[in-house]
Scaffold this motif. Structure first.
Motif, PDB file in Angstrom:
ATOM      1  N   ALA A 177       4.942   2.665   7.888  1.00 45.35           N
ATOM      2  CA  ALA A 177       4.778   1.225   7.660  1.00 45.35           C
ATOM      3  C   ALA A 177       3.446   0.743   8.234  1.00 45.35           C
ATOM      4  O   ALA A 177       2.716  -0.027   7.589  1.00 45.35           O
ATOM      5  CB  ALA A 177       5.940   0.452   8.285  1.00 45.35           C
ATOM      6  N   GLU A 178       3.101   1.170   9.432  1.00 44.90           N
ATOM      7  CA  GLU A 178       1.819   0.787  10.022  1.00 44.90           C
ATOM      8  C   GLU A 178       0.663   1.446   9.264  1.00 44.90           C
ATOM      9  O   GLU A 178      -0.394   0.839   9.063  1.00 44.90           O
ATOM     10  CB  GLU A 178       1.783   1.195  11.501  1.00 44.90           C
ATOM     11  N   PHE A 179       0.876   2.671   8.825  1.00 45.28           N
ATOM     12  CA  PHE A 179      -0.129   3.379   8.021  1.00 45.28           C
ATOM     13  C   PHE A 179      -0.403   2.600   6.737  1.00 45.28           C
ATOM     14  O   PHE A 179      -1.553   2.450   6.305  1.00 45.28           O
ATOM     15  CB  PHE A 179       0.380   4.791   7.721  1.00 45.28           C
ATOM     16  N   ALA A 180       0.649   2.067   6.128  1.00 41.90           N
ATOM     17  CA  ALA A 180       0.504   1.282   4.905  1.00 41.90           C
ATOM     18  C   ALA A 180      -0.272  -0.006   5.168  1.00 41.90           C
ATOM     19  O   ALA A 180      -1.053  -0.457   4.320  1.00 41.90           O
ATOM     20  CB  ALA A 180       1.875   0.975   4.309  1.00 41.90           C
ATOM     21  N   ARG A 181      -0.055  -0.599   6.313  1.00 43.01           N
ATOM     22  CA  ARG A 181      -0.822  -1.809   6.651  1.00 43.01           C
ATOM     23  C   ARG A 181      -2.304  -1.490   6.803  1.00 43.01           C
ATOM     24  O   ARG A 181      -3.168  -2.223   6.317  1.00 43.01           O
ATOM     25  CB  ARG A 181      -0.285  -2.412   7.953  1.00 43.01           C
ATOM     26  N   ILE A 182      -2.601  -0.377   7.469  1.00 41.91           N
ATOM     27  CA  ILE A 182      -3.996   0.010   7.706  1.00 41.91           C
ATOM     28  C   ILE A 182      -4.709   0.304   6.391  1.00 41.91           C
ATOM     29  O   ILE A 182      -5.873  -0.074   6.201  1.00 41.91           O
ATOM     30  CB  ILE A 182      -4.048   1.233   8.636  1.00 41.91           C
ATOM     31  N   PHE A 183      -4.001   0.964   5.470  1.00 44.64           N
ATOM     32  CA  PHE A 183      -4.637   1.406   4.226  1.00 44.64           C
ATOM     33  C   PHE A 183      -4.125   0.623   3.012  1.00 44.64           C
ATOM     34  O   PHE A 183      -4.008   1.168   1.911  1.00 44.64           O
ATOM     35  CB  PHE A 183      -4.426   2.913   4.038  1.00 44.64           C
TER      36      PHE A 183
END
Length: 610
Positions: A473-479
């Motif tokens: 989920a945080e990875f999706a926010r970053i990218f």
């Protein structure tokens, strides 16, 4: 006559794109001695017997060398007697080294014939004059590999023990040594450039002499052995003659990812009477690389690059592959898991690996093992100490590997880490120099100035980042799609020039840490931290295999679904010593359901039309 002893290690011809039939493999047992004070020359080691023995091409730190001493070694000495076949007497003799780490001096009997700096690149020397018509001589090699110098080391640890992503060192000879006879006028090198738009190959051989009346002939054949094109040129007209090999439409077969097609190429030198005096066998793949917006195209179409990080280490032999089959196995293990290529990470891989990648249609990025020049004082200030030899070695690497169709891009540096100020630093100079060297030598492939972290070249063909966030989920926010892509920084300080709209990808992600034995004992993060001396990976260790699949799919989905990315590179193919974030363990046994990993990747690529 090919002189091959199948009982010696690594008996196969080491240079598949420039094969001669006559050659002598010098792998096997050599005399050997450690020189801890680097005083051997002063103490007379050049003239006296060496005290030990070693199996070449395996380094003394490795098990397969017969020594297995993993301490630091300031200098090491090698010697063996070499008997030259009588029928080679009137030929020039070229001595080849696949790679020696790090500074090398070579003697034929008591005559110094060459010095070479750099642990990753191949070199050669004509030893004919030094032989003085003898057919039996002592070949002596000294390799210096100081722990105290700033030098390109790749992933070799600069402290005694292995830890995190740093591994056992390699000192001295670590690739094949061989001799081959050649005539005075001979082919020294060949650059093969495919031109898909022209349906042709441009062949530029580098010859030892522009002899009047001599010609060089090129014959291109299809996979069935049928000649499909030929041409020739006079040696005296150009320093490096150029031959264009035009194909008819029916003979055009493209080299494609996963579906390679290789033409055979013969190069023949004839003298003024038409007599053949030199001949090499090579091969070529017809493949183009272009850039369209943020897409990298192969043969005019986008190919989503599903890459895996490949470190190229083995437990029993370190940076040297234990066998030719081991190189093939690593490519096939990667493809079985659904990857279509690799970043060849922090070393210059041997040419046999590239040959197998060419055969199997496997995409690779050619890189250099630049690590080893950070002062360890942190990212701020002048903490990078790249040297001029970085540029020299990088030119040698690009020059050697130029003609391999599997290589689809160049990247000279990895995770250089320095805050941008209003001062130009050595890092800026070396980064641009290595970028320009690759661009100047190769107009056919994209060049990335540095993989992750400090991008210092505004006109780099490619831009990328590294990110080991473990929460999808945080990875999706970053990218998240749209806007300017993620850039690595240093606690908010800028370490890179701005993104300029180039093709973009995340060239390191994942690194999912899994050790089944530790997980069975405890799943707590506290215990995991205590285990890091024996087991290391990125972020929080997963507690089960099911958690791996969930995290792998979640992270990979983010990158597949972003239309601004042309690919990704997952860390990594295998565990390496204590670094346990591979999909296979260090012995190449699967840690997970490999078919499931392949299905995840193929399903995401299909779902998002990549």
């Amino acid at each position: 006559m090919s002189i091959i002893n199948q009982n010696i290690p690594r008996p196969e011809y080491p240079r598949p794109q420039m094969v001669r039939q006559e050659w002598l493999n010098l792998n096997g047992t050599w005399d050997f001695e450690f020189d801890p004070g680097d005083s051997g020359l002063e103490r007379g080691l050049l003239e006296t017997p060496l005290s030990d023995s070693i199996t070449v091409p395996f380094v003394p730190e490795s098990e397969m060398s017969g020594i297995g001493d993993a301490d630091f070694h300031e200098a090491v000495w090698y010697r063996r007697r070499v008997e030259i076949p009588a029928e080679w007497r009137n030929q020039h003799l070229i001595l080849h080294f696949g790679a020696v780490d790090h500074d090398t001096t070579i003697w034929v009997d008591d005559t110094e014939v060459m010095r070479h700096r750099g642990g990753f690149t191949s070199f050669e020397v004509d030893i004919t004059d030094a032989l003085k018509n003898k057919t039996d001589f002592a070949l002596t090699v000294r390799a210096r590999d100081s722990r105290h110098d700033w030098q390109a080391r790749g992933k070799q640890s600069t402290w005694y023990g292995n830890s995190e992503c740093f591994y056992t060192r390699s000192t001295g000879i670590w690739q094949t040594v061989w001799i081959e006879p050649v005539p005075k006028v001979h082919i020294r090198q060949v650059n093969i450039t495919p031109h898909v738009g022209m349906e042709a190959f441009e062949v530029v051989p580098v010859v030892s002499s522009n002899a009047t009346g001599y010609r060089i002939h090129a014959i291109l054949s299809d996979e069935n052995g049928n000649e499909v094109s030929s041409g020739d040129a006079r040696l005296a007209d150009d320093l490096s003659p150029t031959i264009m090999l035009q194909l008819e439409d029916e003979d055009v077969h493209l080299w494609e990812p996963g579906h390679s097609y290789l033409y055979s190429l013969s190069l023949i030198v004839t003298d003024e009477t038409g007599t053949v005096i030199d001949k090499i066998e090579s091969y070529a793949g017809l493949r183009s690389m272009t850039i369209s917006g943020t897409d990298i195209l192969i043969n005019g179409r986008p190919v989503f690059q599903r890459l895996v990080l490949d470190q190229g280490y083995w437990p029993q032999s370190l940076m040297t592959a234990p066998s030719d089959q081991a190189l093939i196995d690593d490519i096939e293990l990667s493809m079985k898991a659904g990857f279509n290529g690799a970043r060849l990470h922090q070393k210059v891989f041997e040419e046999r690996y590239l040959y197998h990648a060419d055969r199997l249609g496997y995409l690779v990025w050619g890189e250099f093992g630049d690590w080893g020049v950070s002062s360890g004082i942190g990212p701020k200030g002048n903490n990078q100490h790249q040297t001029a030899s970085f540029i020299t070695q990088w030119i040698e690497a690009v020059q050697r590997d130029y003609s391999h169709p599997a290589i689809i891009g160049w990247c000279g540096l990895n995770e250089t880490y320095q805050v941008l100020t209003d001062r130009i630093t050595d890092l800026d100079d070396v980064t641009r120099a290595m970028f320009l060297a690759a661009k100047g030598m190769d107009k056919t492939r994209p060049v990335l100035d540095a993989s992750g972290y400090s991008h210092r070249v505004i006109d780099s063909d490619v831009y990328d980042a590294h990110n080991y966030e473990q929460n999808p989920a945080e990875f999706a926010r970053i990218f998240a799609p749209g806007g300017e892509p993620f850039r690595n920084d240093c606690e908010g300080d800028r370490i890179s020039v701005p993104y300029a709209g180039q093709p973009y990808f995340v060239s390191e992600y994942g690194g999912i840490w899994w050790n089944a034995e530790l997980a069975a004992r405890s799943n707590s993060q506290t215990d995991a931290e205590q285990d890091r001396s024996q087991s290391w990976g990125y972020g929080q260790r997963i507690a089960s295999e099911d958690e791996f699949y969930e995290r792998f799919e979640g992270l990979t989905r983010v990158l597949c679904s972003n239309p601004g990315h042309f690919g990704y590179c997952y860390t990594q193919l295998t565990d390496v010593f204590q670094e346990e974030n591979g999909i296979y363990d260090f012995k190449r046994q699967p840690k997970f359901d490999i078919n499931r990993i392949r299905r995840i990747q193929e399903g995401l690529v299909s779902q998002y039309g990549r």
